[in-house]
Structure formats: C-alpha cells, structure tokens
Design a protein around this motif. Sequence first.
Motif, short mmCIF file in Angstrom:
data_model
loop_
_atom_site.label_atom_id
_atom_site.label_comp_id
_atom_site.label_asym_id
_atom_site.label_seq_id
_atom_site.Cartn_x
_atom_site.Cartn_y
_atom_site.Cartn_z
N GLN A 83 0.76 -1.13 -0.01
CA GLN A 83 0.10 -0.07 0.01
C GLN A 83 0.99 1.39 -0.09
O GLN A 83 2.01 1.19 0.58
CB GLN A 83 -0.92 -0.29 1.41
CG GLN A 83 -1.80 0.88 1.48
CD GLN A 83 -2.70 0.80 2.54
OE1 GLN A 83 -3.43 -0.22 2.47
NE2 GLN A 83 -2.97 1.56 3.38
N ARG A 84 0.41 2.34 -0.58
CA ARG A 84 0.94 3.68 -0.61
C ARG A 84 1.17 4.29 1.01
O ARG A 84 0.36 4.20 1.66
CB ARG A 84 0.53 4.53 -1.48
CG ARG A 84 1.18 5.76 -1.71
CD ARG A 84 0.12 6.99 -2.49
NE ARG A 84 0.89 8.09 -2.95
CZ ARG A 84 1.46 8.32 -3.89
NH1 ARG A 84 1.29 7.29 -4.70
NH2 ARG A 84 2.20 9.51 -4.36
N ARG A 85 2.56 4.68 1.16
CA ARG A 85 2.76 5.23 2.59
C ARG A 85 1.97 6.68 2.48
O ARG A 85 1.71 7.27 1.72
CB ARG A 85 3.99 5.64 2.67
CG ARG A 85 4.52 5.94 4.12
CD ARG A 85 6.17 6.54 3.75
NE ARG A 85 7.01 5.60 3.50
CZ ARG A 85 7.25 4.47 4.45
NH1 ARG A 85 7.02 4.63 5.86
NH2 ARG A 85 8.17 3.55 4.10
N GLU A 86 1.37 6.81 3.58
CA GLU A 86 0.49 7.95 3.97
C GLU A 86 1.10 9.24 3.89
O GLU A 86 2.48 9.42 4.07
CB GLU A 86 -0.20 7.79 5.29
CG GLU A 86 -1.06 6.73 5.63
CD GLU A 86 -1.60 6.88 7.17
OE1 GLU A 86 -2.70 7.34 7.42
OE2 GLU A 86 -1.12 5.94 7.89
N GLY A 87 0.49 10.27 3.30
CA GLY A 87 1.04 11.72 3.40
C GLY A 87 2.17 11.87 2.21
O GLY A 87 2.45 12.87 2.18
N ALA A 103 4.24 1.68 2.19
CA ALA A 103 3.64 1.63 3.73
C ALA A 103 4.05 -0.02 4.12
O ALA A 103 4.08 -0.91 3.35
CB ALA A 103 2.23 1.85 3.95
N HIS A 148 -7.87 -2.79 2.30
CA HIS A 148 -6.78 -2.18 2.46
C HIS A 148 -6.34 -2.33 4.00
O HIS A 148 -7.18 -2.89 4.63
CB HIS A 148 -7.01 -0.73 2.07
CG HIS A 148 -7.18 -0.58 0.52
ND1 HIS A 148 -6.22 -0.79 -0.28
CD2 HIS A 148 -8.36 -0.30 0.02
CE1 HIS A 148 -6.86 -0.63 -1.59
NE2 HIS A 148 -8.26 -0.47 -1.32
N TRP A 149 -5.11 -1.76 4.50
CA TRP A 149 -4.61 -1.65 5.75
C TRP A 149 -4.57 -3.06 6.44
O TRP A 149 -4.67 -3.35 7.51
CB TRP A 149 -5.53 -1.01 6.57
CG TRP A 149 -5.78 0.48 6.31
CD1 TRP A 149 -7.01 1.14 5.65
CD2 TRP A 149 -4.89 1.68 6.44
NE1 TRP A 149 -6.74 2.41 5.52
CE2 TRP A 149 -5.35 2.73 6.02
CE3 TRP A 149 -3.55 1.61 7.15
CZ2 TRP A 149 -4.86 3.98 5.95
CZ3 TRP A 149 -2.99 3.07 6.88
CH2 TRP A 149 -3.61 3.86 6.32
N GLU A 436 -5.07 7.54 -2.50
CA GLU A 436 -5.24 7.03 -1.25
C GLU A 436 -4.57 5.98 -0.78
O GLU A 436 -3.93 5.78 0.26
CB GLU A 436 -6.74 7.03 -0.81
CG GLU A 436 -6.99 6.49 0.70
CD GLU A 436 -8.66 6.24 0.59
OE1 GLU A 436 -9.15 6.24 2.05
OE2 GLU A 436 -9.29 6.27 -0.14
N PHE A 437 -4.46 4.84 -1.66
CA PHE A 437 -3.91 3.66 -1.48
C PHE A 437 -2.74 3.18 -2.30
O PHE A 437 -1.94 2.42 -2.14
CB PHE A 437 -4.91 2.63 -1.07
CG PHE A 437 -5.74 2.87 0.01
CD1 PHE A 437 -5.18 2.80 1.34
CD2 PHE A 437 -7.09 3.02 -0.28
CE1 PHE A 437 -6.09 2.95 2.25
CE2 PHE A 437 -7.90 3.27 0.97
CZ PHE A 437 -7.31 2.97 2.18
N GLU A 444 -6.37 12.12 -6.35
CA GLU A 444 -7.25 11.15 -5.60
C GLU A 444 -8.31 11.12 -6.68
O GLU A 444 -8.43 11.72 -7.52
CB GLU A 444 -7.98 12.39 -4.58
CG GLU A 444 -9.16 12.05 -4.08
CD GLU A 444 -9.34 10.67 -3.25
OE1 GLU A 444 -8.34 10.50 -2.36
OE2 GLU A 444 -10.10 9.88 -3.48
#
Length: 566
Positions: A83-87, A103, A148-149, A436-437, A444
């Motif tokens: 998953q894409r790292r947040e921020g 992530a 996700h997550w 987002e992910f 977005e």
Amino acid sequence: MAASPKSPTPAAAPRRKTGRHRGEGQWAAGHLTPLNGNEQFKKDDDGLNVRTRIETIYAKRGFDSIDPNDLRGRMRWWGLYTQRREGLDGTKTGVLEPEELDAEYFMLRVRIDGGRLTTRQLRVIGEVSEEFARGTADITDRQNIQFHWIRIEDVPEIWKRLEGVGLSTTEACGDTPRTILGSPVAGIAADEIVDGTPAIEEIHRRIVGNKEFSNLPRKFKTAVSGSPLLDVAHEINDVAFVGVRHPEHGPGFDVWVGGGLSTNPKLGVRLGAWVPLEEVADVHEGVISVFRDYGYRRLRNRARLKFLVADWGPEKFRRVLEEEYLGRALTDGPAPEQPAGRWRDHVGVHAQRDGLFYVGFAPRVGRVDGATLTKIADLAEAHGSGRVRTTAEQKMIVLDVTEEKVDSLVSALEALDLRVAPSPFRRGTMACTGIEFCKLAIVETKARGSVLIDELERRLPEFEEPVTININGCPNACARIQVADIGLKGQLVLDEAGNRVEGYQVHLGGALGLEAGFGRKVRGLKVTSAELPDYIERLLKRFQAEREDGERFAAWAARASEEALA
C-alpha cells in the motif's frame, strides 16, 4: 536466433548488441533465459510458492522480514500489493524508490469469479473488513472486492476465514490468469442467450493455482457472458467469450482476443469462431497457452497478449491456436448483435426467468465498507435471497427476491445510500483506487468522484441521458478512461496561479458495446480537480444544446468542435 548464453568477450560485445537480436523473450522461440528482473524472479521460484513463506515466516516475523522479490513480486500471486505510504502526494509518484513508497500494509484482493457470492460469503467479507482492514472494502470493475490496511501478521487468519466459505485470493494479482468476469445474472436473466457459468467453473478448475499457467508474460484477463447486454466489457479482455446464436448450431460463444487498455490501448478482435458451451474451457486453455509460449517477455510494456495479436493478426492467431494447441479447426460463427440496452450494469428491478426478481443497486464509485456489506447480506436473507452478485461496473445485485418483497428491499437499500434508481451521474461514475492507497497514482479519485456526483446531481437535476464518467489516478487506465464518455486521467497540472495541483487530462467520447472506440483527446485540454464540476456541467449543457435527436454523448463528442469541448 536466441542470444548465446555465454558471456561475450569485450571486443565482441558491440557487434552482439547491434547485430544479433535477442528476440522478444518468447519461450516458443527458444528464448528461455530471463531478459529482465521480473522474468528472473519468476524463474527463480514460482509465485504460488510464496504462500508457505507468508504463513511460516513473514506472518510470524513481520513486514521487515519479507524478501524484496516476494514483497513487490511473488506476493501478488496471492492477491497482495503493498500500500502507498500515508502523506505522499502525487509529486512523489515515480520519483521515490519502492521502499520509500511502501507502507507496512497491504491491499488484499478477493477474487470473485463471475461476481458470484452467497450471503454467507458476503458476510465473512464484511467481517474480515471490519476486523482486519479498518472497514475498507471496494468493489472493483472486475467484480472483485479489495481490502486495505492489511497487516502481514493477519493474512493467514484472513485466508482461513475466506477459504472456509469457498473464497480465495489465489492469483488475484500477478502475471497470472486473473478473475474471470461473468454476467452477474447468468442463469437467471429472462433474456439470456446462454448461461456461461459451467464454463467459468471449468476454466477456474483447470487454470487457477495450476503451475502450468502461473508464469505468464503479464496478467491475463478473461470474460464469459451470454447476456445480450454485453455486460463484461469483452472488448478490453485478453480473451472473451460472447453469447451468440449460430444459425445451425444454436446458442454458443463468439471468441475475442487481444483487448486491453493501460497506456497503449487496443480493442479485442474477433477470431470469427463459434464455440459451444462445453468447449469454452478447451479454447480458453489454448489461448492462454499461446500467450504463455508466444507472449513477449523481453519488455514489460509489451508483454500483454494485445501486442502479440496486433503483430500476428486474428487469422494467424486462430491458425496457431487450432493447429498447435487444439488439434482441430474451430467452427465459423456470427458476430454478437448490438447490446440490448444503453446501460450494462443491471441496476434496477428486473424479472428473472423463474418468476422471481433481481435488484441491482449503485454504491458511490464502488466504495462500500465492511459494515455495509454485512447489512446487504442481512437484507438479502431477510427478503428471501441467499445470493448476491458484483458487476463489472462497480455495482451489486441481490437475486431471487419475491415480487411482494421487492419494494421493501428497495427502500432498505436506499436507506443505506445504495441507489436502485440512481441518477445517471451516480450510475455512470467509476473510479479506481487512487492516491489514497495506490503507489502508482498521482491524484485522488474515490473522494473526488463522490463529490462530483453530488455536485452534478445538484446542478443538473433534470439530466437523464446515460453518460459514463471514469476517473483514473494515473495513466494505467484501471478505471477504463479511454472507453468512457468522459474519461479523466490523473496528472499534475498548473492552475491559474501557476501552481502544480491535482488535475486530469480529458478523454471524450469513448465507448464499449455501441460502436466501441477510444475517446478523443483535445489538444491541451486539462482541468484541475477544483474546476472539474464546473467543466463537466458546462460540457453536458453544451451536449444538451447541440445534440441531434437521439444522439449519444460519444457521437456528439466525436463531431463537436474543440471550442465546444473546452
């Protein structure tokens, strides 16, 4: 001629580079030496084997213990993407190293062949979402559901629960035979030409998890439908079987090969062959074998079947399929008729052939959550149904509803913001995962699509014409931007103040089914995310003002001036 396996001397190297072609990495031509890192890690160890390491090592030792070739390669064979790292905004896409983008969480894709689910299965998906995926559960345009997550430590337990009700993540990603699209109303629709369910089941039995087909040049997408609505986007699959009636042999399937989008889109082509239901799995196995053996493995951006079909043409492809893989000639057959309707998503209330009804509904751009999925399962059962379906348009369907319970079910779904009679904007807007992910995304998509729906419903409440608006976070076209009425390809653009902001390149007038073709790109036509509602409102008002009687948006966009489209 294949390249020599021996290392050349320094003096010979320049001549070898310019004078000897290494070929396209086709196994059938003897090119068995891997020509890139992806082919090497697949040769080193079959992707299916990574499951043992996940269960016995990675789930126990954690994310940092995962081998890079498993993390960003073989784990896809079991439906797992990092998953894409947040921020991280879109300026970081394609710039940071993979380990900087990752992530320590995963997307996990549940494959749902033919979109077929029992309410028990749907309830387990909802429970997994709530317990392990922070409530996430997106319906994709290939009938899957994505979490996700996901923590690597939880994956074995998730597999246990999914497999306990007959679900799987096997080969949901990777260079493998992906989920088989199927008509979500197969076997029940009153107007169906032929029920493709037995073919989907037999293809799955033969192909999925079979190491003869687990090392393909790239992903391989299949579609099977006997619906006159042409409801599985057959034109953009690697192989598709489309229901037709042969004048002598009756119901069967027309065979298409070589479709696909991404950055070099191509529509599939007909082989001109009619196949009876009981032979679909044989022909499918032949086509995927041609791809495995003759597909281009040297360059990843040319490794899809569409490039081989474009180079060979349908006549040669059919000849190789018949002579080298089937050992017999196929029967010539007719092309499918034009689709029976403008929408292909089965939204609304429809009669089944058995006297019951099915009810199709539209979430927002495929975004639901685990709690909602559990409620859908409960509602279906309360109204007499044990079966639900996902569609290739990010929609869902409840089957087997009695006439006296239809209105109650519709009211209950609408109360969950699941529209049975949606506006054309709710019905026609599709979005990929987005920034987002997704590590490939630049902008977005899901939230942008949801806001856009609300704005267009408010601004154009009387608009009723079918129109598709597909929003993609990058150029890879997971949301089919090239074949939408309005396709939006995410990129960074300059606003009026000269700042780089999220925006979209616009494609106009694409279509599937009705005169299938790719959308038109107007030179320099880009729009910022903030300007998107204004732009589409303006565009659709011009369409309403200028269209001829009965003219579709795609036809108008093809003839409209650039000024009208700006």
